[in-house]
Design a protein around this motif. Structure first.
Motif, PDB file in Angstrom:
ATOM      1  N   ILE A 112     -46.104  72.506  -0.386  1.00 34.52           N
ATOM      2  CA  ILE A 112     -46.155  73.971  -0.451  1.00 34.52           C
ATOM      3  C   ILE A 112     -45.134  74.564   0.511  1.00 34.52           C
ATOM      4  CG2 ILE A 112     -47.606  75.981  -0.007  1.00 34.52           C
ATOM      5  CD1 ILE A 112     -49.994  74.277  -0.942  1.00 34.52           C
ATOM      6  N   LYS A 113     -45.017  73.990   1.694  1.00 32.70           N
ATOM      7  CA  LYS A 113     -44.026  74.467   2.656  1.00 32.70           C
ATOM      8  C   LYS A 113     -42.611  74.245   2.141  1.00 32.70           C
ATOM      9  CE  LYS A 113     -46.943  74.021   6.699  1.00 32.70           C
ATOM     10  NZ  LYS A 113     -47.187  73.352   7.960  1.00 32.70           N
ATOM     11  N   LYS A 114     -42.378  73.139   1.459  1.00 34.03           N
ATOM     12  CA  LYS A 114     -41.059  72.874   0.901  1.00 34.03           C
ATOM     13  C   LYS A 114     -40.700  73.905  -0.165  1.00 34.03           C
ATOM     14  CE  LYS A 114     -41.234  67.898   1.675  1.00 34.03           C
ATOM     15  NZ  LYS A 114     -41.361  66.587   1.024  1.00 34.03           N
ATOM     16  N   ILE A 115     -41.681  74.268  -0.984  1.00 34.49           N
ATOM     17  CA  ILE A 115     -41.439  75.288  -2.014  1.00 34.49           C
ATOM     18  C   ILE A 115     -41.163  76.630  -1.358  1.00 34.49           C
ATOM     19  CG2 ILE A 115     -42.528  76.578  -3.896  1.00 34.49           C
ATOM     20  CD1 ILE A 115     -43.970  73.980  -4.629  1.00 34.49           C
ATOM     21  N   GLU A 116     -41.898  76.960  -0.302  1.00 32.38           N
ATOM     22  CA  GLU A 116     -41.654  78.214   0.408  1.00 32.38           C
ATOM     23  C   GLU A 116     -40.254  78.246   1.009  1.00 32.38           C
ATOM     24  OE1 GLU A 116     -44.833  78.438   3.223  1.00 32.38           O
ATOM     25  OE2 GLU A 116     -46.256  79.219   1.757  1.00 32.38           O
ATOM     26  N   GLN A 117     -39.822  77.137   1.587  1.00 33.46           N
ATOM     27  CA  GLN A 117     -38.465  77.067   2.143  1.00 33.46           C
ATOM     28  C   GLN A 117     -37.412  77.225   1.053  1.00 33.46           C
ATOM     29  OE1 GLN A 117     -38.363  73.293   4.085  1.00 33.46           O
ATOM     30  NE2 GLN A 117     -39.418  74.016   5.935  1.00 33.46           N
ATOM     31  N   LEU A 118     -37.663  76.619  -0.089  1.00 32.84           N
ATOM     32  CA  LEU A 118     -36.739  76.710  -1.208  1.00 32.84           C
ATOM     33  C   LEU A 118     -36.615  78.154  -1.697  1.00 32.84           C
ATOM     34  CD1 LEU A 118     -35.113  74.809  -3.139  1.00 32.84           C
ATOM     35  CD2 LEU A 118     -37.083  74.891  -4.627  1.00 32.84           C
ATOM     36  N   LEU A 119     -37.758  78.813  -1.847  1.00 35.02           N
ATOM     37  CA  LEU A 119     -37.738  80.212  -2.298  1.00 35.02           C
ATOM     38  C   LEU A 119     -37.121  81.126  -1.244  1.00 35.02           C
ATOM     39  CD1 LEU A 119     -41.211  80.427  -4.050  1.00 35.02           C
ATOM     40  CD2 LEU A 119     -38.973  80.358  -5.124  1.00 35.02           C
ATOM     41  N   TYR A 120     -37.352  80.825   0.025  1.00 35.26           N
ATOM     42  CA  TYR A 120     -36.760  81.625   1.103  1.00 35.26           C
ATOM     43  C   TYR A 120     -35.236  81.524   1.083  1.00 35.26           C
ATOM     44  CZ  TYR A 120     -35.480  83.102   5.799  1.00 35.26           C
ATOM     45  OH  TYR A 120     -34.875  83.729   6.860  1.00 35.26           O
ATOM     46  N   SER A 121     -34.721  80.323   0.870  1.00 37.61           N
ATOM     47  CA  SER A 121     -33.268  80.174   0.836  1.00 37.61           C
ATOM     48  C   SER A 121     -32.660  80.876  -0.376  1.00 37.61           C
ATOM     49  CB  SER A 121     -32.875  78.696   0.848  1.00 37.61           C
ATOM     50  OG  SER A 121     -33.325  78.059  -0.316  1.00 37.61           O
ATOM     51  N   ILE A 122     -33.342  80.838  -1.510  1.00 39.94           N
ATOM     52  CA  ILE A 122     -32.840  81.546  -2.694  1.00 39.94           C
ATOM     53  C   ILE A 122     -32.874  83.051  -2.463  1.00 39.94           C
ATOM     54  CG2 ILE A 122     -33.340  82.060  -5.117  1.00 39.94           C
ATOM     55  CD1 ILE A 122     -34.269  79.155  -5.379  1.00 39.94           C
ATOM     56  N   LYS A 123     -33.943  83.529  -1.838  1.00 40.31           N
ATOM     57  CA  LYS A 123     -34.067  84.962  -1.575  1.00 40.31           C
ATOM     58  C   LYS A 123     -32.983  85.432  -0.603  1.00 40.31           C
ATOM     59  CE  LYS A 123     -37.514  88.430  -0.447  1.00 40.31           C
ATOM     60  NZ  LYS A 123     -38.910  88.674  -0.112  1.00 40.31           N
ATOM     61  N   THR A 124     -32.703  84.659   0.426  1.00 41.85           N
ATOM     62  CA  THR A 124     -31.650  85.051   1.367  1.00 41.85           C
ATOM     63  C   THR A 124     -30.280  85.033   0.699  1.00 41.85           C
ATOM     64  OG1 THR A 124     -31.510  82.781   2.173  1.00 41.85           O
ATOM     65  CG2 THR A 124     -32.837  84.327   3.457  1.00 41.85           C
ATOM     66  N   GLN A 125     -30.046  84.101  -0.194  1.00 35.32           N
ATOM     67  CA  GLN A 125     -28.773  84.075  -0.909  1.00 35.32           C
ATOM     68  C   GLN A 125     -28.624  85.297  -1.808  1.00 35.32           C
ATOM     69  OE1 GLN A 125     -28.507  80.370  -3.001  1.00 35.32           O
ATOM     70  NE2 GLN A 125     -28.099  79.186  -1.150  1.00 35.32           N
ATOM     71  N   LYS A 126     -29.716  85.674  -2.480  1.00 32.32           N
ATOM     72  CA  LYS A 126     -29.659  86.861  -3.346  1.00 32.32           C
ATOM     73  C   LYS A 126     -29.424  88.130  -2.532  1.00 32.32           C
ATOM     74  CE  LYS A 126     -32.115  85.851  -7.493  1.00 32.32           C
ATOM     75  NZ  LYS A 126     -32.064  86.818  -8.539  1.00 32.32           N
ATOM     76  N   LEU A 127     -30.139  88.251  -1.416  1.00 32.76           N
ATOM     77  CA  LEU A 127     -29.954  89.437  -0.570  1.00 32.76           C
ATOM     78  C   LEU A 127     -28.545  89.488   0.006  1.00 32.76           C
ATOM     79  CD1 LEU A 127     -33.352  89.593   1.345  1.00 32.76           C
ATOM     80  CD2 LEU A 127     -32.468  91.260  -0.283  1.00 32.76           C
ATOM     81  N   ALA A 128     -28.021  88.350   0.393  1.00 36.65           N
ATOM     82  CA  ALA A 128     -26.663  88.311   0.940  1.00 36.65           C
ATOM     83  C   ALA A 128     -25.639  88.670  -0.125  1.00 36.65           C
ATOM     84  CB  ALA A 128     -26.371  86.935   1.500  1.00 36.65           C
ATOM     85  N   ALA A 129     -25.879  88.243  -1.351  1.00 36.42           N
ATOM     86  CA  ALA A 129     -24.953  88.572  -2.431  1.00 36.42           C
ATOM     87  C   ALA A 129     -24.969  90.067  -2.730  1.00 36.42           C
ATOM     88  CB  ALA A 129     -25.299  87.778  -3.681  1.00 36.42           C
ATOM     89  N   THR A 130     -26.152  90.693  -2.675  1.00 39.34           N
ATOM     90  CA  THR A 130     -26.215  92.135  -2.934  1.00 39.34           C
ATOM     91  C   THR A 130     -25.615  92.939  -1.789  1.00 39.34           C
ATOM     92  OG1 THR A 130     -28.451  92.236  -2.020  1.00 39.34           O
ATOM     93  CG2 THR A 130     -28.242  91.966  -4.398  1.00 39.34           C
TER      94      THR A 130
END
Length: 159
Positions: free
Chosen positions: A127-145
């Motif tokens: 579960i923690k690994k999935i949270e880390q994965l989603l966190y990294s995707i979210k930060t990439q999306k926010l950085a792109a915007t």
């Protein structure tokens, strides 16, 4: 000298006829084969211990999650299923075909994410690994915007 060679030959031929001689030769080989078999079996068990998780989201989000999972070394096994609805995925979860469902309702900012799983098959570390994965995707999306570079993202995220 000739007598010692004759004695050695007769002793050698007598010993070859006994099963202890063959046991002495084949026991280390047999032990090595058993060790390799046990090693292979344990590796298969470790591979099978990763939970299989289905992603119910749009194709873009699925592809981003699968790509980010390949880049990270989380070893989470996402099934390549074509489940489009949460109800269909929950049927698979109840049947035992899946160990978990990652449901992403809001595709733009990953704010509404739900995770359904069976308690006995999924550990807290996955579960923690999935949270880390989603966190990294979210930060990439926010950085792109926001138009941030990779170096700026790393300075913000670094501890």
């Amino acid at each position: 000298m000739k007598k010692s060679i004759v004695v050695a030959k007769s002793l050698f031929t007598r010993r070859i006829k006994k099963p202890n001689y063959y046991w002495m030769i084949f026991a280390p080989i047999l032990l090595a084969v058993i060790g390799l078999f046990c090693n292979h079996f344990m590796q298969q068990q470790v591979k099978n211990s990763n939970p299989s998780i289905a992603i119910v989201a749009s194709k873009n989000i699925k592809n981003e999650i699968l790509q980010q999972n390949k880049l990270s070394k989380n070893h989470i096994h996402f099934t390549n299923s074509h489940l489009h609805s949460l109800k269909q995925a929950q049927l698979y979860l109840n049947d035992g075909n899946l160990d978990g469902i990652l449901y992403i309702k809001n595709q733009n900012d990953l704010s509404d994410v739900k995770y359904f799983y069976k308690k006995q098959t999924v550990s807290d570390s996955s579960i923690k690994k999935i949270e880390q994965l989603l966190y990294s995707i979210k930060t990439q999306k926010l950085a792109a915007t926001m138009g941030l570079s990779l170096k700026q993202i790393q300075t913000i995220v670094s501890p």
